[in-house]
Design an enzyme around this catalytic site. Structure first.
Site, PDB file in Angstrom:
ATOM      1  N   LYS A  16      -4.597  -7.122  15.214  1.00 48.06           N
ATOM      2  CA  LYS A  16      -4.492  -5.672  14.992  1.00 48.06           C
ATOM      3  C   LYS A  16      -5.862  -5.113  14.660  1.00 48.06           C
ATOM      4  CE  LYS A  16      -2.233  -2.310  11.925  1.00 48.06           C
ATOM      5  NZ  LYS A  16      -1.486  -2.139  10.661  1.00 48.06           N
ATOM      6  N   TYR A  48       3.957   2.547  19.439  1.00 51.19           N
ATOM      7  CA  TYR A  48       4.709   3.792  19.285  1.00 51.19           C
ATOM      8  C   TYR A  48       5.169   4.322  20.637  1.00 51.19           C
ATOM      9  CZ  TYR A  48       2.566   3.390  14.715  1.00 51.19           C
ATOM     10  OH  TYR A  48       2.165   2.910  13.490  1.00 51.19           O
ATOM     11  N   ARG A 105      -2.148   6.196   7.938  1.00 49.59           N
ATOM     12  CA  ARG A 105      -2.259   6.475   6.494  1.00 49.59           C
ATOM     13  C   ARG A 105      -1.734   7.850   6.158  1.00 49.59           C
ATOM     14  NH1 ARG A 105      -8.189   3.516   6.084  1.00 49.59           N
ATOM     15  NH2 ARG A 105      -7.345   1.392   6.293  1.00 49.59           N
ATOM     16  N   CYS A 121       0.802  -1.225   0.000  1.00 56.91           N
ATOM     17  CA  CYS A 121       0.000   0.000   0.000  1.00 56.91           C
ATOM     18  C   CYS A 121       0.833   1.272   0.000  1.00 56.91           C
ATOM     19  CB  CYS A 121      -0.983  -0.002   1.171  1.00 56.91           C
ATOM     20  SG  CYS A 121      -0.215  -0.063   2.800  1.00 56.91           S
ATOM     21  N   CYS A 173      -3.412  -2.614  -1.383  1.00 54.40           N
ATOM     22  CA  CYS A 173      -2.362  -3.502  -0.881  1.00 54.40           C
ATOM     23  C   CYS A 173      -1.942  -4.585  -1.858  1.00 54.40           C
ATOM     24  CB  CYS A 173      -2.825  -4.139   0.428  1.00 54.40           C
ATOM     25  SG  CYS A 173      -3.120  -2.924   1.736  1.00 54.40           S
ATOM     26  N   LYS A 197      -6.377  -8.974  11.103  1.00 52.02           N
ATOM     27  CA  LYS A 197      -6.253  -7.535  10.867  1.00 52.02           C
ATOM     28  C   LYS A 197      -7.595  -7.012  10.360  1.00 52.02           C
ATOM     29  CE  LYS A 197      -3.683  -4.045   8.228  1.00 52.02           C
ATOM     30  NZ  LYS A 197      -2.604  -3.810   7.248  1.00 52.02           N
ATOM     31  N   SER A 231      -1.886   3.435  15.311  1.00 54.29           N
ATOM     32  CA  SER A 231      -1.719   4.888  15.287  1.00 54.29           C
ATOM     33  C   SER A 231      -2.892   5.634  15.909  1.00 54.29           C
ATOM     34  CB  SER A 231      -1.519   5.358  13.845  1.00 54.29           C
ATOM     35  OG  SER A 231      -2.625   4.989  13.027  1.00 54.29           O
TER      36      SER A 231
END
Length: 327
Positions: A247, A312, A204, A121, A129, A194, A273
């Site tokens: 995820k 993160y 994104r 992607c 993807c 996912k 994110s």
């Protein structure tokens, strides 16, 4: 009252509470997702993810060293190419951005364990993807390119590959390609469960990977489905996945637990994110205590059955584990 059983007996002292903790964590289980971009002398903050940056290859060392010093030993790389095309050729190019990044990482921080996200992607001009047939992603044609991408990353220095595309049969295709080229000991961590999630929005933006039309619901999973998640996990185990991922993490603890209970291989979860951005936004507004919230989120994932936590907040969590605040 003649109470014999008093659960509060084991809560009365901080040392005792730590002694009897049921969920144990260690910084070695943390993976930090890192964005690398074409160009020179770039450290560019991601607007939707305050405190996260896109790094050019020549600026990677400062972050990698910082992570290693904090006790984070694993990093997952996401590449942002300078050029995109219909077939995502930058994903498997020998001189592609992520391939250059793996070589650099192994040069400057060889002690780190490097993981490659395998998807198309970020590299396709349409943002989907895989290879398109009309407006649909062609599953089987995409498999060949995913396998090439995985091989190119391993040849560049990746210690593990993590296919995130959600094509049927991709784990088997990648396993076959790696084995044929002598990489029989390179593990595959499959994004097996996912979901097509709104929690991915800031990513994104970070990776420039939003689809130019439609959405990804024909290959990422419907978040209403529990049994399908287990089917996806078991299929990837059968195809040779060494680690299974769920995820997102925060809203999917039930499925982390079910996958953990049904399989006999390690389970990873990805605190994505959107989870990061929500914590940051609420903390900046003064609505929450950031450290307390991210600790609680992490513990909830491990309590559900996570063995490997991709986040993160890896650097911060490593510090809290060292302090004994969690773990």
């Amino acid at each position: 009252m003649e109470l014999i059983t008093r659960p509060r007996r084991l809560r009365g002292n901080v040392l005792l509470r730590k002694m009897v903790r049921e969920t144990r964590m260690d910084a070695s289980s943390l993976v930090y997702p890192m964005f690398v971009i074409e160009g020179n002398n770039i450290k560019e903050e991601i607007p939707t993810m305050p405190g996260q940056y896109r790094y050019s290859v020549d600026r990677m060392e400062e972050k990698l060293t910082q992570l290693a010093d904090a006790g984070v030993s694993s990093v997952m790389l996401f590449g942002i190419p300078g050029h995109k095309d219909e077939i995502g050729s930058g994903a498997y190019a020998e001189d592609g951005i992520v391939q250059k990044a793996f070589r650099k990482a192994k040069e400057v921080c060889p002690q780190l364990y490097m993981i490659g996200d395998v998807c198309m992607c970020e590299y396709t001009s349409h943002g989907h993807c895989g290879v398109l047939c009309g407006h649909d992603v062609d599953n089987d044609k995409t498999l060949e390119l995913l396998a090439k991408t995985a091989l190119s990353q391993v040849q560049a220095g990746a210690d593990m590959v993590a296919p995130s595309d959600m094509m049927d049969g991709r784990v088997a295709a990648i396993r076959q390609k790696l084995d044929e080229n002598g990489y029989i000991n390179t593990p595959i961590m499959s994004y097996a469960v996912k979901f097509a999630s709104s929690f991915y929005g800031p990513f994104r933006d970070a990776a420039g990977s939003a689809p130019s039309f439609g959405d990804r619901k024909s290959y990422q999973m419907d978040y209403h489905n529990r049994r399908e998640a287990l089917k996806e996990a078991m299929l990837d185990v059968e195809e040779g996945a060494d680690i299974i991922m769920v995820k997102p993490a925060m809203a999917y603890g039930d499925l982390i637990r079910e996958v953990k209970d049904r399989t006999d291989i390690p389970v990873a979860s990805y605190s994505v994110s959107g989870e990061y951005a929500m914590v940051k936004a609420a903390a900046q507004a003064g609505f929450i205590d950031e450290a307390s919230i991210l600790c609680e989120m992490a513990v909830s994932a491990y309590r559900a059955g996570t063995d490997i936590y991709i986040t993160y907040f890896a650097e911060e969590l490593a510090g809290y584990m060292k302090e004994g605040r969690i773990g």
